[in-house]
Write an enzyme that holds these catalytic residues in place. Structure first.
Site, mmCIF file in Angstrom:
data_model
loop_
_atom_site.group_PDB
_atom_site.id
_atom_site.type_symbol
_atom_site.label_atom_id
_atom_site.label_comp_id
_atom_site.label_asym_id
_atom_site.label_seq_id
_atom_site.Cartn_x
_atom_site.Cartn_y
_atom_site.Cartn_z
ATOM 1 N N LYS A 105 -6.956 -2.896 0.368
ATOM 2 C CA LYS A 105 -8.036 -2.139 0.064
ATOM 3 C C LYS A 105 -7.685 -0.930 -0.804
ATOM 4 O O LYS A 105 -8.317 -0.153 -1.601
ATOM 5 C CB LYS A 105 -8.934 -1.404 1.125
ATOM 6 C CG LYS A 105 -7.835 -0.567 2.220
ATOM 7 C CD LYS A 105 -7.485 -1.435 3.246
ATOM 8 C CE LYS A 105 -6.093 -0.886 4.138
ATOM 9 N NZ LYS A 105 -5.719 -1.413 5.402
ATOM 10 N N LYS A 205 -12.229 2.202 2.013
ATOM 11 C CA LYS A 205 -13.095 1.423 2.563
ATOM 12 C C LYS A 205 -14.264 1.732 2.101
ATOM 13 O O LYS A 205 -15.287 0.782 2.012
ATOM 14 C CB LYS A 205 -12.895 1.214 3.889
ATOM 15 C CG LYS A 205 -11.353 0.070 4.128
ATOM 16 C CD LYS A 205 -10.921 0.366 5.731
ATOM 17 C CE LYS A 205 -9.723 -0.189 5.939
ATOM 18 N NZ LYS A 205 -9.215 0.167 7.415
HETATM 19 P P1 NAP Z 1 3.469 -4.934 6.605
HETATM 20 O O1 NAP Z 1 3.370 -5.475 8.141
HETATM 21 O O2 NAP Z 1 4.287 -3.899 6.369
HETATM 22 O O3 NAP Z 1 3.943 -6.336 5.633
HETATM 23 C C1 NAP Z 1 4.095 -6.467 4.319
HETATM 24 C C2 NAP Z 1 4.850 -7.594 4.013
HETATM 25 O O4 NAP Z 1 5.204 -7.653 2.653
HETATM 26 C C3 NAP Z 1 6.169 -7.597 4.559
HETATM 27 O O5 NAP Z 1 6.436 -9.132 4.938
HETATM 28 C C4 NAP Z 1 7.150 -7.308 3.397
HETATM 29 O O6 NAP Z 1 8.493 -8.073 3.251
HETATM 30 C C5 NAP Z 1 6.389 -7.690 2.196
HETATM 31 N N1 NAP Z 1 6.571 -6.526 1.198
HETATM 32 C C6 NAP Z 1 6.073 -5.596 0.917
HETATM 33 N N2 NAP Z 1 6.201 -5.177 -0.439
HETATM 34 C C7 NAP Z 1 6.949 -6.158 -0.990
HETATM 35 C C8 NAP Z 1 7.435 -6.148 -2.142
HETATM 36 N N3 NAP Z 1 7.699 -5.004 -3.040
HETATM 37 N N4 NAP Z 1 8.172 -7.416 -2.560
HETATM 38 C C9 NAP Z 1 8.160 -8.453 -1.820
HETATM 39 N N5 NAP Z 1 7.786 -8.396 -0.459
HETATM 40 C C10 NAP Z 1 7.122 -7.126 -0.202
HETATM 41 O O7 NAP Z 1 1.905 -5.013 6.115
HETATM 42 P P2 NAP Z 1 0.463 -5.372 6.731
HETATM 43 O O8 NAP Z 1 0.021 -4.576 7.898
HETATM 44 O O9 NAP Z 1 0.750 -6.859 7.147
HETATM 45 O O10 NAP Z 1 -0.576 -5.021 5.729
HETATM 46 C C11 NAP Z 1 -0.718 -6.024 4.618
HETATM 47 C C12 NAP Z 1 -1.862 -5.717 3.571
HETATM 48 O O11 NAP Z 1 -3.008 -5.759 4.252
HETATM 49 C C13 NAP Z 1 -1.820 -4.166 3.283
HETATM 50 O O12 NAP Z 1 -2.597 -4.257 2.084
HETATM 51 C C14 NAP Z 1 -2.786 -3.613 4.361
HETATM 52 O O13 NAP Z 1 -3.530 -2.375 4.056
HETATM 53 C C15 NAP Z 1 -3.639 -4.674 4.693
HETATM 54 N N6 NAP Z 1 -4.417 -4.767 5.826
HETATM 55 C C16 NAP Z 1 -3.878 -4.646 6.844
HETATM 56 C C17 NAP Z 1 -4.108 -4.633 8.169
HETATM 57 C C18 NAP Z 1 -3.522 -4.487 9.572
HETATM 58 O O14 NAP Z 1 -4.276 -4.456 10.480
HETATM 59 N N7 NAP Z 1 -2.182 -4.532 9.431
HETATM 60 C C19 NAP Z 1 -5.704 -4.892 8.244
HETATM 61 C C20 NAP Z 1 -6.173 -5.103 7.170
HETATM 62 C C21 NAP Z 1 -5.757 -4.916 5.851
HETATM 63 P P3 NAP Z 1 9.524 -7.766 4.326
HETATM 64 O O15 NAP Z 1 8.940 -8.420 5.828
HETATM 65 O O16 NAP Z 1 10.733 -8.519 4.007
HETATM 66 O O17 NAP Z 1 9.480 -6.162 4.664
HETATM 67 N N1 HSE Z 2 -4.541 0.749 8.637
HETATM 68 C C1 HSE Z 2 -5.761 0.171 8.801
HETATM 69 C C2 HSE Z 2 -6.469 0.489 10.025
HETATM 70 C C3 HSE Z 2 -5.533 -1.398 9.020
HETATM 71 O O1 HSE Z 2 -6.113 1.252 10.994
HETATM 72 O O2 HSE Z 2 -7.822 0.403 10.104
HETATM 73 C C4 HSE Z 2 -6.883 -2.208 8.734
HETATM 74 O O3 HSE Z 2 -7.406 -1.983 7.329
#
Ligand code: NAP
Ligand code: HSE
Length: 428
Positions: A105, A205
């Protein structure tokens, strides 16, 4: 049809969920899209990190070109986060004819229009359902399900982390810091949780929701934002005494041709439908002129709920591939942007004020509000003897932001007012 080859950017909370769902639901995917779906390469930062899912060593890479320039990869799924470098990756992917699904987002709120333009230039799909409200299919509901209506209001709990924190503070009396840490451990919070607690994640969002809901290009800087980092247990307790629940509310409102979009900690009456949304759950209330009230509810964050939205976007990309209609579904905004000014924005407000415990102070305060046309709905006055200050809690009737802010400024200038401890919006 040949197998669809996926390049996954990121294998963290959401990426691991995507791998799990694609593996577990292979039969269902095969049935839906008529071909196998294969994850060919996965971009990560650290090749040696322990992973939450089984993945072959040779599938992992730290070189984005292994995905972006690979002719065999049909779809890039971006779940790594980040803005500038990530935008460049996605533009490269689109230019190489790859369809893109993203949960990002931050990126879509800032550069969505540009990315969607590039996608349609190259005949590619760019879908981003998971970017708002995790597992709730709210974007598709706005764009398809409510396509025939004129939406006038979107009001939502769109950040799981802050809802988790406020729920635990309110129901269990736990401290802000302790619960924030727990939300981080559970994978709801962003890598830097400042964006969650200061309201920026919700504002991003709301930018996406308002743009789609009102068919008007809304920029992030059009959203008036405040977060929950200054909300205290006392505020929550006083709110409870008055029959309110505290939530971080995103609100987008259209009246006539003009709109306003805000994110703010807000008191809701306990019987308001959004007041019962607990923990990391999200909900979006949508009012359409024809349909009336609708409400969408579900998990707003976390690995599998978010991954569900990502993989559903993937299914839509593949269905479009079969029909040969990729890159044709994005609709550009219909209306020019017209924003309300502060004299046109109305709300009720909760105020907690510390004043000198002196005769006549209350009359001085009420006269300031009266002069600015602000009247009260509820008043609590509670003496706090040890500091020789009195605490006054007020809830105003609906008033414009300009009248409210003018009143606050005059209150601050009053010598008997020690401090305006807190001020929140109140929803009817
Ligand atoms: P996360 O757990 O921090 O995972 C990020 C992943 O991307 C990790 O595997 C990391 O590698 C990799 N990465 C990050 N920067 C990188 C780079 N420069 N080069 C190569 N690999 C890289 O994040 P997440 O919570 O899954 O969130 C991912 C996305 O989804 C974000 O945009 C977030 O806003 C969105 N989102 C998240 C949620 C949620 O509930 N978490 C919900 C909706 C949307 P390593 O594992 O090797 O560190
Ligand atoms: N950090 C975000 C939240 C993840 O807490 O809603 C989902 O977009």
């Amino acid at each position: 049809m040949k197998a669809i080859s996926i390049g996954l950017l990121g294998l963290g909370t959401v990426g691991s969920g995507v791998v799990q769902i694609i593996k577990k639901h292979q039969d269902k995917l095969m049935h839906q899209v008529g071909c196998p779906v294969v994850i060919k390469k996965v971009l990560v930062k650290d090749l040696n990190k322990e992973r939450a899912v089984e993945i072959e060593e040779e599938q992992l890479t730290t070189n984005p070109d292994d995905i972006l320039l690979d002719k065999e990869i049909d779809v890039v799924i971006e779940v790594m986060g980040g803005i500038d470098a990530t935008k460049d990756y996605l533009i490269t992917a689109l230019r190489y004819g790859k369809h893109v699904v993203t949960a990002n987002k931050d990126l879509m709120a800032l550069h969505g229009t540009e990315l969607l333009t590039v996608a349609s230039e190259y005949g590619c799909d760019l879908f981003y359902e998971a970017s708002v409200a995790g597992g709730i299919p709210i974007l598709r509901s706005l764009v398809d399900g409510l396509a025939s209506d004129r939406i006038t209001q979107l009001m939502g709990i769109v950040n799981g982390t802050t809802n988790y924190i406020l729920t635990k503070m309110s129901n269990e009396g736990r401290s802000y810091d302790e619960v924030l840490k727990e939300a981080q451990e559970l994978g709801f919070a962003e890598a830097d949780p400042t964006a969650d607690v200061e309201g920026l994640d919700a504002a991003r969002k709301m930018t996406i929701l308002a743009t789609l809901g009102f068919s008007m290009h809304i920029d992030l800087e059009d959203v008036k934002v405040s977060g929950i980092s200054n909300v205290t247990e006392e505020d929550i307790r006083y709110g409870k005494q008055l029959g309110y629940t505290m939530k971080l509310i995103g609100h987008a409102h259209r009246e006539g041709e003009k709109v306003e979009v805000s994110v703010a900690p807000t008191f809701l009456p306990n019987n308001h439908p959004l007041a019962s949304v607990q923990n990391e759950y999200n909900a979006v209330y949508v009012y359409g002129e024809a349909v009336g009230e609708t409400m969408f509810y579900g998990p707003g964050a976390g690995s599998l709920p978010t991954a569900t939205a990502v993989v559903s976007d993937l299914v839509n990309v593949i269905k479009n591939l079969r029909l040969g209609v990729n890159g044709k579904s994005a609709v550009t905004p219909q209306y020019p942007k017209r924003l309300k000014d502060d004299s046109e924005k109305y709300s009720k407000y909760f105020l907690r004020i510390h004043v000198e415990d002196e005769v006549g102070v209350f009359a001085e305060i009420t006269s300031i509000f009266a002069k600015n046309g602000v009247s009260f709905e509820k008043i609590l006055q509670l003496p706090v003897k040890k500091n020789e200050v009195s605490e006054i809690v007020l809830v105003t009737h609906r008033t414009s932001i300009s009248n409210y802010e003018q009143s606050l400024q005059e209150l601050n200038d009053l010598s008997a007012v020690r401090e305006i401890k807190s001020a929140y919006k109140v929803v009817r």
